[in-house]
Write a protein that holds these residues in place. Structure first.
Motif, PDB file in Angstrom:
ATOM      1  N   LYS A 116     -14.943  -5.803   4.734  1.00  0.00           N
ATOM      2  CA  LYS A 116     -14.185  -6.185   3.534  1.00  0.00           C
ATOM      3  C   LYS A 116     -13.595  -4.952   2.849  1.00  0.00           C
ATOM      4  N   ALA A 117     -14.374  -3.857   2.836  1.00  0.00           N
ATOM      5  CA  ALA A 117     -13.869  -2.622   2.234  1.00  0.00           C
ATOM      6  C   ALA A 117     -12.653  -2.102   3.003  1.00  0.00           C
TER       7      ALA A 117
ATOM      8  N   GLU B  76      -4.919 -14.397   3.231  1.00  0.00           N
ATOM      9  CA  GLU B  76      -3.913 -13.361   3.022  1.00  0.00           C
ATOM     10  C   GLU B  76      -2.712 -13.650   3.923  1.00  0.00           C
TER      11      GLU B  76
ATOM     12  N   ILE C 234     -13.260   2.435  -2.980  1.00  0.00           N
ATOM     13  CA  ILE C 234     -13.502   0.989  -2.937  1.00  0.00           C
ATOM     14  C   ILE C 234     -15.000   0.756  -2.938  1.00  0.00           C
TER      15      ILE C 234
ATOM     16  N   GLU D   7     -17.704  -2.304  -2.529  1.00  0.00           N
ATOM     17  CA  GLU D   7     -17.860  -3.696  -2.105  1.00  0.00           C
ATOM     18  C   GLU D   7     -19.351  -4.055  -2.115  1.00  0.00           C
TER      19      GLU D   7
ATOM     20  N   ARG E 250      -5.044  -3.330   2.525  1.00  0.00           N
ATOM     21  CA  ARG E 250      -4.147  -4.005   1.585  1.00  0.00           C
ATOM     22  C   ARG E 250      -3.447  -2.989   0.682  1.00  0.00           C
ATOM     23  N   ASP E 251      -4.182  -1.967   0.268  1.00  0.00           N
ATOM     24  CA  ASP E 251      -3.586  -0.921  -0.561  1.00  0.00           C
ATOM     25  C   ASP E 251      -2.501  -0.178   0.222  1.00  0.00           C
TER      26      ASP E 251
ATOM     27  N   LEU F 185      -9.625  -4.111   2.055  1.00  0.00           N
ATOM     28  CA  LEU F 185      -9.056  -3.704   0.770  1.00  0.00           C
ATOM     29  C   LEU F 185      -8.257  -2.415   0.909  1.00  0.00           C
TER      30      LEU F 185
END
Length: 209
Positions: free
Chosen positions: A182-183, A41, A164, A166, A189-190, A186
């Protein structure tokens, strides 16, 4: 019938106590990880130099404990007595989100709940997490709402709900911590997308100018 002397009884009791202690499982500790600076990323140019405050982050009361919490069923909640967080989630989650936003936006001006006014600090993110755990289908579920607050007016400019899911490869606690990380990535990122959209809107010249 043979009678044991008091000394023998004491020795037997101590032996049982030592045996009991030696059979106690060792406690393992886990933490959540942020996005690595060299992760795929890459920083997004629209967010470079963006100053953002990660403000209030609330978690449900059932997560306010050191044990890792999972859901073995719809109505059941399991507390892992010997698998615990290295620090309270209430402290760890906001810090990881702030670190993620710093990487995603390519900015070193991401602050945790600053109490004073900082130059260029236009936006604050408030997050309410409703659920954050592993369900009975080996999936981490993160349900949250995040608000984008205009600090100059102290008003919510936009609000978004997001769920989310995952998948976790197994139910080991290290795998659960990785899936939860990881969740959070995300979710971050949102939020980064929302911040970039807001920054782009602010950058547009007014009509007629």
């Amino acid at each position: 019938m043979t009678r044991l002397s008091p000394a023998s009884l004491i020795l037997a009791a101590l032996t049982l106590a030592v045996a009991g202690c030696s059979s106690t499982p060792a406690t393992h500790f886990y933490s959540l990880a942020s996005i690595a600076p060299d992760a795929p990323e890459s920083p997004r140019p629209a967010g470079q130099g963006l100053a953002v405050a990660v403000g209030t982050v609330t978690l449900p009361a059932y997560l306010d404990r050191p044990q890792v919490v999972t859901r073995p069923g719809v109505y059941a909640v399991h507390l892992a007595e010997f698998d615990r967080w290295s620090e309270p989630l209430q402290d760890m989650v906001p810090r990881v989100i702030a670190e993620n936003l710093s990487v995603l936006l390519g900015s070193d001006q991401i602050y945790l709940s600053p109490r004073r006014r900082l130059p260029g600090l236009a936006h604050q993110i408030d997050i309410a997490i409703d659920r954050f755990d592993l369900d009975d289908q080996d999936r981490v579920v993160l349900a949250a709402r995040w608000d984008l607050v205009e600090r100059s007016r102290d008003e919510v400019a936009s609000s978004r709900r997001i769920t989310i899911i995952e998948p976790a490869a197994d139910r080991s606690y290290e795998t659960i911590a990785a899936a939860m990380s990881k969740a959070l990535a995300l979710l971050s990122r949102d939020i980064a997308d929302g911040l970039q959209a807001a920054a782009a809107t602010r950058a547009k010249p007014a009509r007629g100018s």
